[in-house]
Design a protein around this motif. Structure first.
Motif, PDB file in Angstrom:
ATOM      1  N   PHE A  84       0.831  -1.208   0.000  1.00  0.00           N
ATOM      2  CA  PHE A  84       0.000   0.000   0.000  1.00  0.00           C
ATOM      3  C   PHE A  84       0.869   1.264   0.000  1.00  0.00           C
ATOM      4  N   ILE A  85       1.896   1.293   0.841  1.00  0.00           N
ATOM      5  CA  ILE A  85       2.768   2.465   0.897  1.00  0.00           C
ATOM      6  C   ILE A  85       3.491   2.667  -0.430  1.00  0.00           C
ATOM      7  N   VAL A  86       3.974   1.578  -1.021  1.00  0.00           N
ATOM      8  CA  VAL A  86       4.657   1.671  -2.313  1.00  0.00           C
ATOM      9  C   VAL A  86       3.714   2.200  -3.383  1.00  0.00           C
ATOM     10  N   THR A  87       2.467   1.738  -3.371  1.00  0.00           N
ATOM     11  CA  THR A  87       1.497   2.203  -4.360  1.00  0.00           C
ATOM     12  C   THR A  87       1.211   3.691  -4.203  1.00  0.00           C
ATOM     13  N   VAL A  88       1.057   4.149  -2.970  1.00  0.00           N
ATOM     14  CA  VAL A  88       0.793   5.574  -2.736  1.00  0.00           C
ATOM     15  C   VAL A  88       1.985   6.421  -3.180  1.00  0.00           C
ATOM     16  N   LEU A  89       3.188   6.008  -2.816  1.00  0.00           N
ATOM     17  CA  LEU A  89       4.373   6.764  -3.212  1.00  0.00           C
ATOM     18  C   LEU A  89       4.568   6.753  -4.722  1.00  0.00           C
ATOM     19  N   ALA A  90       4.309   5.607  -5.358  1.00  0.00           N
ATOM     20  CA  ALA A  90       4.433   5.542  -6.811  1.00  0.00           C
ATOM     21  C   ALA A  90       3.434   6.466  -7.495  1.00  0.00           C
ATOM     22  N   PHE A  91       2.241   6.586  -6.924  1.00  0.00           N
ATOM     23  CA  PHE A  91       1.260   7.513  -7.495  1.00  0.00           C
ATOM     24  C   PHE A  91       1.689   8.964  -7.302  1.00  0.00           C
ATOM     25  N   LEU A  92       2.169   9.300  -6.110  1.00  0.00           N
ATOM     26  CA  LEU A  92       2.575  10.683  -5.834  1.00  0.00           C
ATOM     27  C   LEU A  92       3.753  11.102  -6.699  1.00  0.00           C
ATOM     28  N   PHE A  93       4.688  10.190  -6.927  1.00  0.00           N
ATOM     29  CA  PHE A  93       5.837  10.515  -7.776  1.00  0.00           C
ATOM     30  C   PHE A  93       5.537  10.327  -9.255  1.00  0.00           C
ATOM     31  N   GLY A  94       4.670   9.360  -9.569  1.00  0.00           N
ATOM     32  CA  GLY A  94       4.453   9.024 -10.963  1.00  0.00           C
ATOM     33  C   GLY A  94       3.486   9.938 -11.694  1.00  0.00           C
ATOM     34  N   TYR A  95       2.495  10.469 -10.987  1.00  0.00           N
ATOM     35  CA  TYR A  95       1.515  11.318 -11.683  1.00  0.00           C
ATOM     36  C   TYR A  95       2.166  12.583 -12.258  1.00  0.00           C
ATOM     37  N   PRO A  96       2.993  13.320 -11.507  1.00  0.00           N
ATOM     38  CA  PRO A  96       3.653  14.489 -12.127  1.00  0.00           C
ATOM     39  C   PRO A  96       4.534  14.117 -13.308  1.00  0.00           C
ATOM     40  N   VAL A  97       5.208  12.974 -13.240  1.00  0.00           N
ATOM     41  CA  VAL A  97       6.048  12.548 -14.359  1.00  0.00           C
ATOM     42  C   VAL A  97       5.190  12.247 -15.582  1.00  0.00           C
ATOM     43  N   ALA A  98       4.083  11.539 -15.387  1.00  0.00           N
ATOM     44  CA  ALA A  98       3.181  11.241 -16.496  1.00  0.00           C
ATOM     45  C   ALA A  98       2.560  12.518 -17.067  1.00  0.00           C
ATOM     46  N   TYR A  99       2.233  13.453 -16.201  1.00  0.00           N
ATOM     47  CA  TYR A  99       1.668  14.721 -16.665  1.00  0.00           C
ATOM     48  C   TYR A  99       2.680  15.494 -17.504  1.00  0.00           C
ATOM     49  N   ALA A 100       3.938  15.491 -17.060  1.00  0.00           N
ATOM     50  CA  ALA A 100       4.977  16.176 -17.827  1.00  0.00           C
ATOM     51  C   ALA A 100       5.197  15.494 -19.177  1.00  0.00           C
ATOM     52  N   MET A 101       5.180  14.169 -19.200  1.00  0.00           N
ATOM     53  CA  MET A 101       5.337  13.453 -20.466  1.00  0.00           C
ATOM     54  C   MET A 101       4.213  13.784 -21.441  1.00  0.00           C
ATOM     55  N   ALA A 102       3.000  13.959 -20.932  1.00  0.00           N
ATOM     56  CA  ALA A 102       1.848  14.192 -21.802  1.00  0.00           C
ATOM     57  C   ALA A 102       1.713  15.646 -22.241  1.00  0.00           C
ATOM     58  N   ARG A 103       2.255  16.579 -21.466  1.00  0.00           N
ATOM     59  CA  ARG A 103       2.020  17.994 -21.747  1.00  0.00           C
ATOM     60  C   ARG A 103       3.241  18.730 -22.296  1.00  0.00           C
ATOM     61  N   ILE A 104       4.443  18.299 -21.944  1.00  0.00           N
ATOM     62  CA  ILE A 104       5.641  18.987 -22.434  1.00  0.00           C
ATOM     63  C   ILE A 104       5.924  18.524 -23.856  1.00  0.00           C
ATOM     64  N   PRO A 105       6.064  19.459 -24.802  1.00  0.00           N
ATOM     65  CA  PRO A 105       6.290  19.048 -26.197  1.00  0.00           C
ATOM     66  C   PRO A 105       7.779  18.855 -26.491  1.00  0.00           C
ATOM     67  N   GLY A 106       8.029  18.249 -27.641  1.00  0.00           N
ATOM     68  CA  GLY A 106       9.384  18.189 -28.174  1.00  0.00           C
ATOM     69  C   GLY A 106      10.283  17.169 -27.510  1.00  0.00           C
ATOM     70  N   ARG A 107      11.579  17.488 -27.554  1.00  0.00           N
ATOM     71  CA  ARG A 107      12.590  16.543 -27.089  1.00  0.00           C
ATOM     72  C   ARG A 107      12.576  16.379 -25.576  1.00  0.00           C
ATOM     73  N   ARG A 108      12.083  17.359 -24.863  1.00  0.00           N
ATOM     74  CA  ARG A 108      12.050  17.225 -23.405  1.00  0.00           C
ATOM     75  C   ARG A 108      11.116  16.101 -22.981  1.00  0.00           C
ATOM     76  N   ALA A 109      10.000  15.957 -23.694  1.00  0.00           N
ATOM     77  CA  ALA A 109       9.099  14.843 -23.394  1.00  0.00           C
ATOM     78  C   ALA A 109       9.755  13.505 -23.712  1.00  0.00           C
ATOM     79  N   MET A 110      10.519  13.452 -24.803  1.00  0.00           N
ATOM     80  CA  MET A 110      11.230  12.227 -25.145  1.00  0.00           C
ATOM     81  C   MET A 110      12.285  11.899 -24.097  1.00  0.00           C
ATOM     82  N   LEU A 111      12.921  12.929 -23.553  1.00  0.00           N
ATOM     83  CA  LEU A 111      13.928  12.703 -22.514  1.00  0.00           C
ATOM     84  C   LEU A 111      13.280  12.153 -21.250  1.00  0.00           C
ATOM     85  N   ILE A 112      12.122  12.695 -20.873  1.00  0.00           N
ATOM     86  CA  ILE A 112      11.409  12.183 -19.696  1.00  0.00           C
ATOM     87  C   ILE A 112      10.962  10.744 -19.927  1.00  0.00           C
ATOM     88  N   ALA A 113      10.467  10.468 -21.143  1.00  0.00           N
ATOM     89  CA  ALA A 113      10.038   9.100 -21.449  1.00  0.00           C
ATOM     90  C   ALA A 113      11.213   8.124 -21.397  1.00  0.00           C
TER      91      ALA A 113
END
Length: 295
Positions: A84-113
């Protein structure tokens, strides 16, 4: 020629794949996969569960042993707690990363991916040993803490529950990021822009528009991460210790060291049943909340 007559062949001219093949042809196509799952998964699991009840004779002593001895219930509770703790932490850290991948254009999104996918392609064993190098008594973290004067002696960072949670969160983070990213990518940017034009601020537009529409991906990511964390073996076995024993490590000990296969089958049955029950309740809660919000 009327427009309706032109549209009619276009509808019937693209049948679905289910309509192209008959029942026998479909069974022949999926039979290798069914055979593989039966030999590599269904039979071993079924044999293990059968032995927990009928080996060497019909008995429920292995299950009563789990309830009678507090150690096994403590390990089961610790397993669900860490997952449960791992799932909560993965969501807290993973959602901003996924949001950046989906919204940042260009090579920066590729670098995050690339930062998300490259660790996923790396062996779990390699990533776990990397955490051992970082957290051991003479590792990088303790060296930095001592050189900066924050600590005088090395800290016990390895073989703790915190080390297990940290390493498991790092390993399972891509399984949280990718489902959320796939959902966020399909949300049109015009929805948030329309909310901004109607007077909503950026935080309000995110909370009222983006976050609710991304919940299916978040639900899939949390379920995948939680189930994988319940059965994780390599990372808890190497980074943890006797004080952070989890069900997967306990089952491995019963099979490889004590050779008590019936009791290992009972432990596996308890873990499998608990996982399926929680997954069913989770899906039921999601469907209930969806229907409640629609109502």
């Amino acid at each position: 020629m009327p427009e309706s007559s032109l549209a009619q062949p276009r509808i019937h001219g693209s049948p679905s794949s289910a309509g192209r093949y008959g029942t026998m042809t479909s069974l022949v196509l999926v039979s290798p996969l069914i055979l593989l799952l039966g030999i590599a998964f269904a039979y071993p699991v079924g044999r293990l569960l059968w032995n927990s009840v009928f080996a060497p004779e019909p008995t429920l002593a292995h299950y009563t042993r789990i309830v009678a001895e507090p150690l096994y219930l403590v390990v089961l509770w610790r397993t669900f707690q860490i997952a449960f703790i791992v799932t909560v932490l993965a969501f807290l850290f993973g959602y901003p990363v996924a949001y950046a991948m989906a919204r940042i254009p260009g090579r920066r999104a590729m670098l995050i991916a690339a930062c998300v996918l490259v660790p996923l392609w790396t062996s779990i064993l390699v990533r776990t040993y990397a955490w051992i190098v970082l957290l051991q008594r003479n590792g990088i973290v303790n060296t930095v803490l001592q050189e900066t004067g924050l600590t005088e002696t090395p800290l016990q960072l390895l073989y703790t529950q915190g080390a297990v949670i940290l390493a498991m969160t790092h390993v399972l983070l891509p399984f949280m990021v990718l489902p959320i990213y796939s959902t966020l990518r399909n949300i049109p940017d015009d929805l948030a822009k329309a909310a901004r034009n109607l007077g909503a601020g950026a935080p309000q537009a995110f909370i009222r528009i983006t976050l609710p529409l991304s919940l299916p991906g978040a639900a899939a990511g949390t379920l995948i991460t939680f189930i994988l964390a319940l059965g994780f073996y390599i990372t808890p076995a190497l980074v943890g210790g006797p004080r952070t024993l989890m069900m997967s490590t306990l089952i491995a000990q019963q099979t490889t060291e004590l050779l008590d296969w019936p009791f290992a089958g009972a432990l596996s049955a308890v873990l499998l049943t608990s996982t399926l029950l929680l997954a069913a309740l989770y899906r039921r809660a999601l469907s209930f909340s969806k229907g409640f919000s629609n109502g």
